[in-house]
Design an enzyme around this catalytic site. Structure first.
Site, PDB file in Angstrom:
ATOM      1  CD  GLU A 463      -3.018  -1.044   2.222  1.00  0.00           C
ATOM      2  OE1 GLU A 463      -3.009  -0.115   3.043  1.00  0.00           O
ATOM      3  OE2 GLU A 463      -3.935  -1.893   2.163  1.00  0.00           O
ATOM      4  CD  GLU A 538      -3.206  -5.921   4.231  1.00  0.00           C
ATOM      5  OE1 GLU A 538      -2.035  -5.707   3.842  1.00  0.00           O
ATOM      6  OE2 GLU A 538      -3.860  -5.114   4.888  1.00  0.00           O
TER       7      GLU A 538
HETATM    8  C1  GAL Z   1      -4.221  -2.431   5.422  1.00  0.00           C
HETATM    9  C2  GAL Z   1      -2.728  -2.332   5.722  1.00  0.00           C
HETATM   10  C3  GAL Z   1      -2.359  -3.138   6.939  1.00  0.00           C
HETATM   11  C4  GAL Z   1      -3.335  -2.859   8.036  1.00  0.00           C
HETATM   12  C5  GAL Z   1      -4.710  -3.197   7.564  1.00  0.00           C
HETATM   13  C6  GAL Z   1      -5.794  -3.069   8.600  1.00  0.00           C
HETATM   14  O1  GAL Z   1      -4.665  -1.442   4.598  1.00  0.00           O
HETATM   15  O2  GAL Z   1      -1.988  -2.801   4.635  1.00  0.00           O
HETATM   16  O3  GAL Z   1      -1.053  -2.820   7.338  1.00  0.00           O
HETATM   17  O4  GAL Z   1      -3.229  -1.521   8.376  1.00  0.00           O
HETATM   18  O5  GAL Z   1      -5.032  -2.327   6.514  1.00  0.00           O
HETATM   19  O6  GAL Z   1      -7.047  -3.343   8.032  1.00  0.00           O
END
Ligand code: GAL
Length: 868
Positions: A463, A538
């Site tokens: 990100e 993710e």
């Molecule tokens: C994502 C990020 C992670 C964490 C997660 C929580 O956007 O890559 O590090 O912050 O959100 O939902």
């Protein structure tokens, strides 16, 4: 000596002298350090940037263009007493590494919840003496630091000799030039963690292992054996090994180099005879020269490394001068074929393997960032039980031992490097170092990890803010190019939270595209980029607290919050995220998507969304009810800070106890395992007569629910359903029982009952025999039970732990994200019936320790842990 034993002894001596000399000696150098927080009084303020030219000079072997020479004159910190060999550190605390000073501290409500409300920030020093043998002249002595958080500067006898900015990179410092053979030498290491430098709890200290390696001046430099398996079929494999040999002596040398391939034992060491003895390659090396040699080996019917049978091999490199062994390096590896396809996901050894993955931060709960092999192995064991076959090391390289575990246990790893490039996420984060350090960090990362069969993909960033901007593609292309220089055998990826990065050209800079939280975008991406492999880098970010249920139950993801806890019906998620179910559906319908990496396997310290304590996080919510609720919660508190110090994202809690969600994933990822799980618990005296929904997670396709023997109906999963719901159950105490079916046949059962009051404690150790090496750990679960021995939900009595015998309680926890009891405390409340005590034995201890737990009014319990 009697005449009968003399020939035996002579034979033994002959055997010893003909065995190859172990020219390389690698010592775990983690014991017996001295530690103090802060700089000496009156020291000038030093900034990380002050060290840059000196530290970059030490990273020169990892830079294509040599760095500028550091200024002449004393280097930063050399004048400080703590760096000096003469300084008396006897008053400093003595400790062993790995060490995290942050996790030892007390929770402090005034510190940011985002980084765990723990005091990891600031400067600290470590010192240790090194008795350099007189015979070491002509040898090289190298300090290997697996990780130092952060901005480390290493002083040897008062001279700045190396260090590293990024806390997650393993690095080496050559001590040869500064050590005095036959004398006492002093090492001092200064670390500096600026505040506002992390989005999660990073920890502080020499939080991984430190090694001392001695080699001949003619040796294989660190990271310079690279094993690839370019061709793999069940019939035949080609193993290609590239080795570099350096001559750092003052004279030319003629060497012979061999690389033998062996089968490896469980620890990655050679067993038996070489599968194919190597041809010796001769080389003459001038003083100061370095050479590369290639070895290609063909193996018939190779034993393949796979997730289900992680069989390993080991390449043994030997450098000889005449008959003398100058160096010998063992490089464990695996023979396996990996491929990311654009239309059929990920293939391992020729068959499709769905990536059932989780993202993991590096902390180990109550142990903080201090790496411990057993703690990591326990996590992997629990994840395996859930059906996980892959990890993403978000958002930084892991401890080297983690990859040793994933190799050994058969997990697939997306190895990630950065959370920031040039644009800041936090004022003092890695963006400050990126311009100078990204190349050495990247090369060190790939060189360290490229022989691990478990590593299937390099992720150059998570990100990163460049994703939606024109400056993204050039940076990504440069990083991807560097990865390819170091490892042409694997592909490169990045994790994108910006939809546009799939179309604006960024996607072309990586081989495999990862979307964070975009199950609805997969089809569009695939249509626009039909030749590009795709995965969910993710996913989910569903929030819950173990054993907490909030009523009324709603499918609105912004509901389900109370008392700084999140309901465990697994329906709550932040604005950017989804339920597990939504991601399952997208994955099942689109098999070109290689799989997913759930945020996160375990809860971690810091980032307690939705109870982040600063307004910037509130502003992360889109305009609407969720943001308003967050605002209201802050306003009600009358202050910015919320109490939460650890995350709610985990499928397991911070203590490693399973939340309900564990069973939702298990049901989907292990369809062959007969299982059913009912939620919630059934202790609701205040809810008699009220609607109390019941959800069932099962690997079956149908189930019937019974309340006190009465059927509440049989329900079948429709296409795209991953849980069965009885949303209108009216609570009455008693027994809730489920019978699950698969293809019409009974498949699994589960039951929950209304328990009696808490009456007794139970203790259960994950292992009752452990090594007495001061490192191995027993994880002991304390359960608050009723008179019938059933765990009592919602029970939170104060527990007292104590040990008898040669061991200690390292830490305690209960998985409550709002608990501010220090982890080192031996008194802790149970949280929803459970608490954890982590126990170790003293090094060299024999016999056993007894861990006892007591609580007022409850029958105490004890458990014995024996020394192996
Ligand atoms: C994502 C990020 C992670 C964490 C997660 C929580 O956007 O890559 O590090 O912050 O959100 O939902």
């Amino acid at each position: 000596m009697s005449t009968s034993t003399a020939p035996l002894i002579l034979m033994a001596l002959a055997l010893i002298s003909s065995a190859p000399a172990q020219a390389r000696e690698r010592q775990d150098w983690s014991a017996g350090w001295r530690f103090a927080k802060g700089d000496p009084a009156g020291a000038p303020a030093l900034k990380p940037a002050d060290f840059k030219p000196w530290l970059l000079a030490g990273a020169a072997p990892l830079l294509a263009t040599p760095p500028a020479a550091p200024p002449t004159g004393p280097a930063p910190g050399e004048s400080l007493t703590y760096a000096q060999p003469g300084f008396d550190d006897a008053g400093w605390r003595q400790l062993d590494l790995p060490h995290d000073w942050g996790v030892e501290g007390d929770f402090d409500q005034a510190l940011p919840g985002e980084t765990g409300k723990l005091p990891w920030q600031g400067v600290a020093w470590y010192r240790k003496h090194l008795a350099q043998p007189a015979g070491a002249a002509g040898q090289r002595t190298v300090l290997e630091i697996d990780g130092a958080l952060a901005n480390s500067a290493v002083y040897c006898n008062g001279r700045l000799v190396g260090g590293w900015a990024y806390g997650y990179t393993s690095y080496q410092v050559d001590l040869t030039g500064c050590l005095k053979p036959g004398a006492d030498n002093t090492l001092a290491i200064r670390l500096d963690n600026p505040p506002d430098s992390s989005r999660w709890y990073p920890g502080g200290g020499l939080y991984r292992h430190v090694w001392l390696t001695r080699t001949d001046a003619v040796h294989v430099p660190a990271g310079q054996v690279f094993v690839r398996t370019p061709q793999v079929t069940p019939e035949r494999a080609t193993v290609a090994v590239r080795v570099a040999v350096a001559n750092e002596s003052r004279a030319p040398v003629r060497v012979g180099v061999t690389v033998d391939i062996y089968r490896a034992d469980a620890d990655g060491h050679p067993v038996g005879k070489p599968l194919l003895p190597s041809r010796e390659q001769p080389r003459t090396l001038k003083a100061g020269d370095r050479t590369a040699l290639d070895f290609d080996v063909r193996l018939d019917k190779p034993a393949l490394w796979d997730v289900s049978s992680p069989q390993r091999h080991v390449a043994v490199t030997v450098v000889k001068q005449g008959g003398r062994v100058l160096d010998r390096v063992e490089t464990p590896f695996g023979i396996r074929q990996i491929a990311f396809t654009a239309d059929d996901g990920f293939h391992l050894n020729g068959r499709r393997v769905q990536l059932n993955g989780v993202c993991m931060h590096h902390d180990l709960g109550a142990l903080g960032a201090a790496f411990n092999v057993r703690a990591a192995e326990r996590q992997l064991g629990l994840l395996r039980e859930m059906g996980v076959n892959a990890l993403r090391t978000s958002h930084n390289p892991p401890a080297p031992e983690l990859l040793e575990l994933t190799d050994r246990m058969g997990f697939l790893v997306v190895d990630e490097l950065f959370d920031t490039w040039t644009h800041a996420k936090k004022p003092n984060d890695y963006h400050q170092h990126f311009a100078d350090w990204s190349e050495p960090d990247l090369r060190a990362w790939v060189r360290r990890d490229r022989n691990h069969p478990s590593v299937i993909l390099w992720s150059i960033g998570n990100e990163i803010h460049e994703l939606g901007r024109p400056d993204g593609p050039p940076v990504a292309a440069r990083l991807a190019g560097l990865v390819k220089q170091e490892d042409p055998s694997r592909l490169v990826s990045a994790a994108a939270n910006v939809v546009q990065a799939g179309y604006n050209g960024f996607q072309k800079t990586v081989d495999v595209f990862g979307y964070n939280y975009k199950p609805k975008e997969y089809a569009k991406f695939h249509a626009a980029n039909p030749a590009q492999p795709l995965f969910g880098s993710e996913t989910a970010s569903t929030l819950s607290t173990r054993g907490e249920y909030v009523f009324p139950v709603s499918d609105d993801p912004t509901q389900g919050r109370a008392g700084f806890q999140v309901s465990s019906y697994d329906l709550v998620y932040p604005s950017w995220a989804t339920t597990p179910d939504a991601e399952f559906k997208a994955q099942d319908q689109q098999r070109y998507v290689a799989g997913e990496f759930v945020w996160t396997g375990f809860d971690y310290l810091g980032e307690p969304t939705p109870y982040n304590d600063d307004l910037t996080n509130v502003l992360n919510f889109p305009e609407g009810p969720e943001r308003e609720r967050a605002r209201e919660e802050l306003a009600r508190l009358g202050k910015i800070q919320m109490p939460s110090r650890s995350s709610y994202f985990g499928i397991l809690d911070l203590a490693g106890f399973k939340k309900d969600r564990f069973y939702l994933y298990q049901a989907h990822w292990r369809p062959e395992l007969p299982m059913a799980h009912i939620l919630p618990h059934w202790n609701w005296p205040e809810r008699v007569g009220q609607v109390t929904p019941v959800h069932v997670y099962t690997s079956g396709d149908e189930a019937e629910l019974f309340l006190n023997g009465r059927s509440l109906g049989r329900k079948k999963k429709a296409e795209g359903d991953y849980r069965l719901r009885w949303d209108d159950v009216v609570y009455e105490p008693g027994e809730l029982r489920v019978v699950a079916y698969k293809a019409g046949k009974e498949w699994a059962r589960d039951r929950v009952v209304t328990t009696g009051a808490a009456a007794a404690l139970q203790l259960a150790a994950d292992r009752s025999t452990i090594a007495a090496d001061g490192k191995d750990l027993a994880f002991v679960t304390a359960t608050v039970a009723d008179a019938a021995g059933q765990a009592v939900p919602r029970s939170k009595p104060l527990l007292r732990f104590a040990v008898d015998g040669p061991g200690e309680i390292v830490a305690t926890d209960n998985g409550d994200p709002t608990d501010h009891t220090a982890f080192k405390a031996t008194e802790r409340r149970a949280f929803n019936s459970l608490a954890l005590a982590i126990v170790k034995l003293k090094p060299g201890a024999t016999g056993a320790v007894t861990l006892k737990v007591s609580s007022e009014g409850l029958k105490p319990a004890e458990v014995v842990i024996r020394a192996r």
